[in-house]
Design a protein around this motif. Structure first.
Motif, PDB file in Angstrom:
ATOM      1  N   ARG A  32       0.820  -1.199   0.000  1.00 35.75           N
ATOM      2  CA  ARG A  32       0.000   0.000   0.000  1.00 35.75           C
ATOM      3  C   ARG A  32       0.862   1.260   0.000  1.00 35.75           C
ATOM      4  O   ARG A  32       0.734   2.125  -0.858  1.00 35.75           O
ATOM      5  N   GLY A  33       1.783   1.358   0.942  1.00 36.91           N
ATOM      6  CA  GLY A  33       2.597   2.556   1.040  1.00 36.91           C
ATOM      7  C   GLY A  33       1.762   3.771   1.402  1.00 36.91           C
ATOM      8  O   GLY A  33       0.653   3.683   1.909  1.00 36.91           O
ATOM      9  N   SER A  34       2.306   4.929   1.134  1.00 36.43           N
ATOM     10  CA  SER A  34       1.597   6.161   1.442  1.00 36.43           C
ATOM     11  C   SER A  34       0.601   6.492   0.339  1.00 36.43           C
ATOM     12  O   SER A  34       0.624   5.907  -0.750  1.00 36.43           O
ATOM     13  N   LEU A  35      -0.275   7.428   0.624  1.00 34.68           N
ATOM     14  CA  LEU A  35      -1.277   7.830  -0.365  1.00 34.68           C
ATOM     15  C   LEU A  35      -0.619   8.466  -1.583  1.00 34.68           C
ATOM     16  O   LEU A  35      -1.012   8.218  -2.721  1.00 34.68           O
ATOM     17  N   GLU A  36       0.428   9.253  -1.347  1.00 38.33           N
ATOM     18  CA  GLU A  36       1.121   9.895  -2.471  1.00 38.33           C
ATOM     19  C   GLU A  36       1.775   8.861  -3.376  1.00 38.33           C
ATOM     20  O   GLU A  36       1.724   8.955  -4.605  1.00 38.33           O
ATOM     21  N   GLN A  37       2.395   7.830  -2.731  1.00 36.22           N
ATOM     22  CA  GLN A  37       3.023   6.789  -3.543  1.00 36.22           C
ATOM     23  C   GLN A  37       1.982   6.047  -4.376  1.00 36.22           C
ATOM     24  O   GLN A  37       2.216   5.731  -5.550  1.00 36.22           O
ATOM     25  N   MET A  38       0.841   5.785  -3.773  1.00 36.36           N
ATOM     26  CA  MET A  38      -0.185   5.046  -4.496  1.00 36.36           C
ATOM     27  C   MET A  38      -0.718   5.871  -5.665  1.00 36.36           C
ATOM     28  O   MET A  38      -0.927   5.359  -6.774  1.00 36.36           O
ATOM     29  N   MET A  39      -0.937   7.166  -5.450  1.00 31.57           N
ATOM     30  CA  MET A  39      -1.443   8.009  -6.533  1.00 31.57           C
ATOM     31  C   MET A  39      -0.429   8.146  -7.654  1.00 31.57           C
ATOM     32  O   MET A  39      -0.786   8.088  -8.833  1.00 31.57           O
ATOM     33  N   SER A  40       0.833   8.323  -7.288  1.00 31.89           N
ATOM     34  CA  SER A  40       1.849   8.444  -8.325  1.00 31.89           C
ATOM     35  C   SER A  40       1.994   7.144  -9.096  1.00 31.89           C
ATOM     36  O   SER A  40       2.218   7.136 -10.311  1.00 31.89           O
ATOM     37  N   GLN A  41       1.839   6.011  -8.390  1.00 34.39           N
ATOM     38  CA  GLN A  41       1.919   4.724  -9.074  1.00 34.39           C
ATOM     39  C   GLN A  41       0.772   4.567 -10.073  1.00 34.39           C
ATOM     40  O   GLN A  41       0.969   4.074 -11.186  1.00 34.39           O
ATOM     41  N   LEU A  42      -0.413   4.991  -9.676  1.00 33.07           N
ATOM     42  CA  LEU A  42      -1.537   4.915 -10.601  1.00 33.07           C
ATOM     43  C   LEU A  42      -1.344   5.819 -11.798  1.00 33.07           C
ATOM     44  O   LEU A  42      -1.729   5.485 -12.922  1.00 33.07           O
ATOM     45  N   GLN A  43      -0.771   6.997 -11.559  1.00 30.36           N
ATOM     46  CA  GLN A  43      -0.577   7.934 -12.662  1.00 30.36           C
ATOM     47  C   GLN A  43       0.484   7.432 -13.621  1.00 30.36           C
ATOM     48  O   GLN A  43       0.358   7.579 -14.833  1.00 30.36           O
ATOM     49  N   THR A  44       1.543   6.859 -13.078  1.00 31.62           N
ATOM     50  CA  THR A  44       2.654   6.439 -13.940  1.00 31.62           C
ATOM     51  C   THR A  44       2.378   5.104 -14.608  1.00 31.62           C
ATOM     52  O   THR A  44       2.530   4.951 -15.816  1.00 31.62           O
ATOM     53  N   SER A  45       1.954   4.126 -13.823  1.00 37.28           N
ATOM     54  CA  SER A  45       1.787   2.793 -14.383  1.00 37.28           C
ATOM     55  C   SER A  45       0.358   2.521 -14.832  1.00 37.28           C
ATOM     56  O   SER A  45       0.140   1.633 -15.655  1.00 37.28           O
ATOM     57  N   GLY A  46      -0.617   3.213 -14.278  1.00 36.03           N
ATOM     58  CA  GLY A  46      -2.003   2.941 -14.632  1.00 36.03           C
ATOM     59  C   GLY A  46      -2.457   1.554 -14.209  1.00 36.03           C
ATOM     60  O   GLY A  46      -3.214   0.917 -14.927  1.00 36.03           O
ATOM     61  N   LEU A  47      -1.972   1.057 -13.072  1.00 37.85           N
ATOM     62  CA  LEU A  47      -2.317  -0.279 -12.607  1.00 37.85           C
ATOM     63  C   LEU A  47      -3.788  -0.344 -12.215  1.00 37.85           C
ATOM     64  O   LEU A  47      -4.275   0.479 -11.448  1.00 37.85           O
ATOM     65  N   LYS A  48      -4.472  -1.330 -12.742  1.00 34.17           N
ATOM     66  CA  LYS A  48      -5.872  -1.549 -12.418  1.00 34.17           C
ATOM     67  C   LYS A  48      -6.008  -2.887 -11.702  1.00 34.17           C
ATOM     68  O   LYS A  48      -5.303  -3.843 -12.043  1.00 34.17           O
ATOM     69  N   GLN A  49      -6.921  -2.921 -10.744  1.00 36.20           N
ATOM     70  CA  GLN A  49      -7.092  -4.123  -9.933  1.00 36.20           C
ATOM     71  C   GLN A  49      -8.499  -4.680 -10.118  1.00 36.20           C
ATOM     72  O   GLN A  49      -9.463  -3.938 -10.283  1.00 36.20           O
ATOM     73  N   PHE A  50      -8.556  -6.013 -10.056  1.00 34.27           N
ATOM     74  CA  PHE A  50      -9.819  -6.721 -10.197  1.00 34.27           C
ATOM     75  C   PHE A  50     -10.096  -7.422  -8.856  1.00 34.27           C
ATOM     76  O   PHE A  50      -9.554  -8.495  -8.589  1.00 34.27           O
ATOM     77  N   PRO A  51     -10.938  -6.829  -7.989  1.00 33.87           N
ATOM     78  CA  PRO A  51     -11.132  -7.406  -6.646  1.00 33.87           C
ATOM     79  C   PRO A  51     -12.000  -8.662  -6.692  1.00 33.87           C
ATOM     80  O   PRO A  51     -13.000  -8.722  -7.423  1.00 33.87           O
ATOM     81  N   LEU A  52     -11.612  -9.650  -5.896  1.00 34.80           N
ATOM     82  CA  LEU A  52     -12.312 -10.930  -5.867  1.00 34.80           C
ATOM     83  C   LEU A  52     -12.435 -11.427  -4.426  1.00 34.80           C
ATOM     84  O   LEU A  52     -11.531 -11.221  -3.613  1.00 34.80           O
ATOM     85  N   VAL A  53     -13.556 -12.065  -4.142  1.00 32.51           N
ATOM     86  CA  VAL A  53     -13.742 -12.819  -2.894  1.00 32.51           C
ATOM     87  C   VAL A  53     -13.897 -14.276  -3.299  1.00 32.51           C
ATOM     88  O   VAL A  53     -14.847 -14.633  -4.002  1.00 32.51           O
ATOM     89  N   ILE A  54     -12.970 -15.122  -2.870  1.00 31.89           N
ATOM     90  CA  ILE A  54     -12.925 -16.518  -3.308  1.00 31.89           C
ATOM     91  C   ILE A  54     -13.249 -17.419  -2.123  1.00 31.89           C
ATOM     92  O   ILE A  54     -12.633 -17.314  -1.060  1.00 31.89           O
ATOM     93  N   LYS A  55     -14.226 -18.299  -2.320  1.00 27.43           N
ATOM     94  CA  LYS A  55     -14.573 -19.318  -1.312  1.00 27.43           C
ATOM     95  C   LYS A  55     -14.544 -20.682  -1.998  1.00 27.43           C
ATOM     96  O   LYS A  55     -15.135 -20.844  -3.073  1.00 27.43           O
ATOM     97  N   GLY A  56     -13.849 -21.636  -1.360  1.00 23.77           N
ATOM     98  CA  GLY A  56     -13.746 -22.987  -1.910  1.00 23.77           C
ATOM     99  C   GLY A  56     -14.140 -24.032  -0.894  1.00 23.77           C
ATOM    100  O   GLY A  56     -14.356 -23.739   0.285  1.00 23.77           O
ATOM    101  N   ASP A  57     -14.231 -25.265  -1.367  1.00 25.75           N
ATOM    102  CA  ASP A  57     -14.639 -26.338  -0.460  1.00 25.75           C
ATOM    103  C   ASP A  57     -13.504 -26.774   0.449  1.00 25.75           C
ATOM    104  O   ASP A  57     -13.725 -27.129   1.594  1.00 25.75           O
TER     105      ASP A  57
END
Length: 867
Positions: A649-674
């Motif tokens: 996670r890091g700091s908020l500034e690091q996260m924003m700069s990372q999004l601006q530079t790399s444009g990383l997108k996340q696909f959130p998932l909740v996984i339940k198995g047997d």
């Protein structure tokens, strides 16, 4: 007449005698009758003689015959009574009445029974008198013993009082002597101490108001400085008396003196006050964990927490007793206070759990643990089905194994434990765990398919675990089978079979036709004999968790393999960060057993939660230690997770700069198995799908059904819920429909991964692809009214299109990039101009055109990307 006269004479004689209740000519006795509930009754037995007239005799000459009658005995008076009052004489019995008394005569048998009853009652009376005498004797002895104890207690109390009085007198003389030697220090004594001294010198039992003020102070040097003692409040004597003991209660002495320890403590305190002596410091060995609070450190050093706070203040640190310090700081503080330090680690709670040394004489042979490995669809589970005469493959979704199955088979009276691992790439971690818990690995290779990627991976796992390999060439019944090709390809991966001069056993088998299965089992037994597998069954159990799941009816269930010792019902086990008491053990056939010996796979019920597959388990001695180890491991896992999230996670500034530079997108998932192993495989496969632009973010992953809390978590994080071989309950479905959360169900891991890959591909930004259209050279520039500058050009390459983008290139440098305003051929607007023809072109909002410049036309296309 004569008879009448005789009767009259007799009557006249009887009237002159004293009348009594006894009948003449009778003998009396008593018989005690016993009734129910302990009641008794005394009965008088009276024997009287009667005359019987023989035939031909006169009544006077009749023989006297004793007769027995029974009547209640009159109560006997305790003291002599006055003579009974005379009763009127009874008339002489008439012959009719005398003849009627013959009916009361008893038979000889009845008289004998009465006599025996009389003797029994006399015996009982003797026994009762004897018991009463013994009881009286016992009571007398008990009274004597109590009296002796009372005297002994009084004697001991008198001796104690004499000893205390002697010690008090000796202490008083010592104090007077010390005061004579140091008269100047005396005024420093506090008035309260002097009051206590005066109270001690008062006669025992005297009240505070009973003596005149200052009567006990007769020490001249301190008389002017000491204030007169105040009269004690009512009830203070009772408060000073202390608690009531048995000795004090028996002695009856109300006043109670101080104990010897109390007087010794008061004397030491008085000496320290006089000479200002510091308390003797005791050096202790202080056990220090990795972190400790200041209060806990002070308690372990037997110091005051205030002193430690003062020490830190001198060092320039403002600390509180509840603050936590590390072990290095605590060691410095303890050394400064003069104590020795013993450093311990939190991980010491796990010492002695695993790797306990066994004696050679305690080791016994155990069955081998065999893992069946290989590529997907090469027949691993079918081969195991043939061993077990069961049908497991049909129970797996899609015909592929998605769990680690553990089974036992018997060959020639010897048991063999089999672990069936999944073969496809998503279950690499599960296959690695199977290799680590095994003794022998059977590498299944299809004769018609030869060596495949997962086959090579299985070989690597087996070699990394250091277990011997037995090659089972399966599907030899197929027409396209080529065992020689399999053996040859295995040579490339350092697997040398016996038929080619190596040391690795190889057997050609067919799972469907059940060919050569006995040879394969014999090869396994031969390999286990070479390994000489032994373990100690008479100790606490250790092993590894093969699989874990959350069963709806049974709770957390862990499939474990016992490696050493014997696991019994009722044992307390620790598996990873979970612990519990074994409530039931279920073998591979679904039967409940009481204990599991080494190399036995069983399902364990009773854990607090499902452990992680691959965790080691061990039996501990009590619940306290199990809970301590579990809490330590949970805390360790929590700290690691927090550190990992903080790093991501890091700091908020690091996260924003990372999004601006790399444009990383996340696909959130909740996984339940047997089961836990399937969840791990899914998470590992999704991690591999991630790129620099998009990746799957696992919000939560666990074993068990989908619940309302999972829906709430998905709503908060905007995630999609994935269910693998599980379903959502009614409440969770209603909540998901109400909120609009998507829940997807899968039972084949391939379909799950493909769908997630397709969904993540939609998050990728489309690719901008540029296509070259053509070039044109500017021959001349014309300045036309109302239009501006127009370039007369010749198309030298490709073609010119009206809607295409254009660049103006001067000396191979791009000067301008824009769009065309007009494209004419002679005087007509055209859509395109082919190569070799001339045309007129004008740029939108740009007129710096020169002869010799090159105009490049291009087309831009946005292409959808996929992972």
């Amino acid at each position: 007449m004569s008879d009448t006269n005789d009767d009259d004479k007799t009557l006249s004689v009887n009237t002159k005698k004293t009348l009594t209740m006894k009948r003449p000519g009778s003998e009396t006795g008593t018989v005690r009758q016993n009734f129910s509930h302990g009641r008794t009754k005394a009965v008088v037995v009276e024997t009287k003689k009667r005359k019987f007239a023989m035939p031909g005799e006169k009544p006077e000459a009749a023989v006297q015959q004793p007769a027995v009658t029974l009547k209640p005995r009159a109560p006997q008076p305790a003291a002599p009574q006055a003579p009974a009052r005379p009763t009127p004489p009874r008339p002489a019995p008439r012959p009719a009445a005398r003849s009627g008394m013959v009916l009361n005569t008893l038979s000889n048998e009845e008289m004998e029974a009465r006599r025996r009853a009389l003797q029994d009652s006399q015996l009982r009376e003797v026994e009762e008198r004897k018991r009463a005498a013994e009881e009286a004797k016992r009571r007398a002895e008990e009274d004597a013993r109590r009296e002796k104890e009372r005297e002994e207690s009084a004697r001991r109390q008198a001796e104690e009082e004499q000893r205390l009085q002697a010690e008090t007198e000796a202490r008083r003389r010592a104090e007077e002597e010390s005061r004579r030697r140091n008269p100047v220090v005396e005024p420093v004594v506090k008035p309260a101490v002097v009051e206590e001294e005066q109270e001690e010198r008062k006669p025992r039992g005297a009240g505070a108001a009973g003596a005149p003020a200052g009567a006990a102070i007769k020490r001249g040097p301190i008389k002017p400085e000491v204030a007169t003692p105040k009269p004690k409040a009512k009830g203070e004597e009772e408060r000073r008396r202390g608690k009531l003991t048995l000795t004090a209660a028996l002695s009856g002495d109300e006043a109670r003196g101080r104990s010897l320890s109390s007087m010794r403590r008061r004397q030491e305190k008085f000496k320290r006050a006089m000479h200002n002596e510091p308390r003797e410091k005791i050096a202790r060995e202080v056990v220090l964990p990795e972190t400790i609070t200041i209060q806990e450190l002070a308690q372990r050093m037997a110091e005051r927490a205030v002193d430690l706070v003062k020490f830190f203040m001198k060092q320039g640190q403002m600390m509180k007793p509840g603050d936590v310090i590390d072990a290095d700081t605590a060691e410095l503080v303890a050394s400064e206070f003069g104590h020795t330090v013993k450093r311990v680690s939190e991980s010491d709670v796990e010492e002695g759990m695993f790797n306990i040394e066994d004696k050679a004489e305690d080791l016994k042979s155990r069955p081998p643990v065999v893992t069946i490995m290989g590529h997907v669809d090469h027949g691993k589970t079918s081969l195991l089905d043939a061993f077990r005469n069961a049908n497991v493959a049909s129970g797996e979704a899609g015909g592929i194994t998605q769990h680690i199955g553990a089974y036992q088979v018997e060959q020639n009276g010897q048991k063999i434990t089999f672990l069936d691992t999944p073969g496809h790439a998503a279950f690499t971690a599960m296959r690695a765990r199977g290799a680590q818990a095994t003794d022998v690995a059977i590498l299944v290779v299809a004769a018609d398919d030869s060596v495949m990627p997962q086959t090579i991976e299985s070989i690597s796992h087996a070699k990394a675990a250091g277990v011997p390999i037995i090659v089972a060439i399966n599907k030899i019944d197929k027409p396209t089978a080529d065992p020689t090709k399999v053996r040859t390809q295995l040579l490339q991966h350092d697997v040398f079979v016996e038929s080619l001069g190596g040391e690795i056993l190889d057997v050609e088998v067919s799972a469907t036709k059940k060919l050569n299965l006995d040879k394969l089992l014999e090869a396994v037994l031969l390999q286990s004999e070479i390994l000489d597998l032994k373990s100690n069954p008479d100790r606490t159990a250790e092993g590894v968790v093969i699989e874990a799941k959350l069963d709806k009816g049974r709770g957390p269930v862990g499939t474990v393999l016992v490696q050493t010792g014997t696991l019994k019902v009722g044992d307390i086990i620790v598996a990873g960060s979970e612990w519990g008491r074994v409530r039931a053990l279920v073998n591979d056939r679904g039967e409940q057993i009481k204990e599991a010996t080494p190399s036995t796979p069983v399902e364990v019920l009773g854990l607090q939660g499902p452990p992680q597959a691959g965790d080691r388990f061990a039996v501990v001695e009590n619940e306290a230690r199990a809970r301590e180890i579990s809490e330590y491991r949970q805390r360790l896992a929590r700290d690691k997770a927090v550190a990992r999230q903080a790093g991501q996670r890091g700091s908020l500034e690091q996260m924003m700069s990372q999004l601006q530079t790399s444009g990383l997108k996340q696909f959130p998932l909740v996984i339940k198995g047997d089961v836990q192993g399937s969840v791990e495989a899914i998470v590992a496969a999704l991690d591999k799908l991630g790129t620099d632009e998009v990746q799957a973010r696992i919000v939560h992953a666990g074993a068990g059904a989908i619940t309302e809390s999972d829906v709430s978590l998905a709503e908060t994080s905007g995630a999609v819920i994935i269910g693998f071989n599980v379903r959502a309950n009614k409440q969770a479905r209603a909540a998901a429909d109400h909120i609009g959360i998507e829940v997807r169900y899968y039972n084949i891991i391939y379909d799950l991964i493909d769908d997630i890959k397709q969904a993540m591909s939609g998050l990728l930004s489309p690719e901008r692809r540029e296509t070259f259209v053509g070039n044109a050279e500017i021959l001349e520039v014309f300045n036309i009214t109302k239009i501006g500058k127009v370039a007369g050009c010749r198309v030298t390459e490709g073609r010119m299109e009206r809607g295409a983008g254009v660049r103006l290139i001067r000396d191979d440098v791009v000067i301008h990039e824009g769009t065309l305003k007009t494209l004419k051929r002679f005087k007509d607007e055209v859509s395109e101009v082919p190569v070799g023809q001339e045309c007129g072109m004008a740029f939108t909002n740009y007129e710096d055109l020169r002869a010799g410049d090159v105009i490049e036309a291009f087309r831009v296309e946005m292409i959808t990307r996929s992972l």
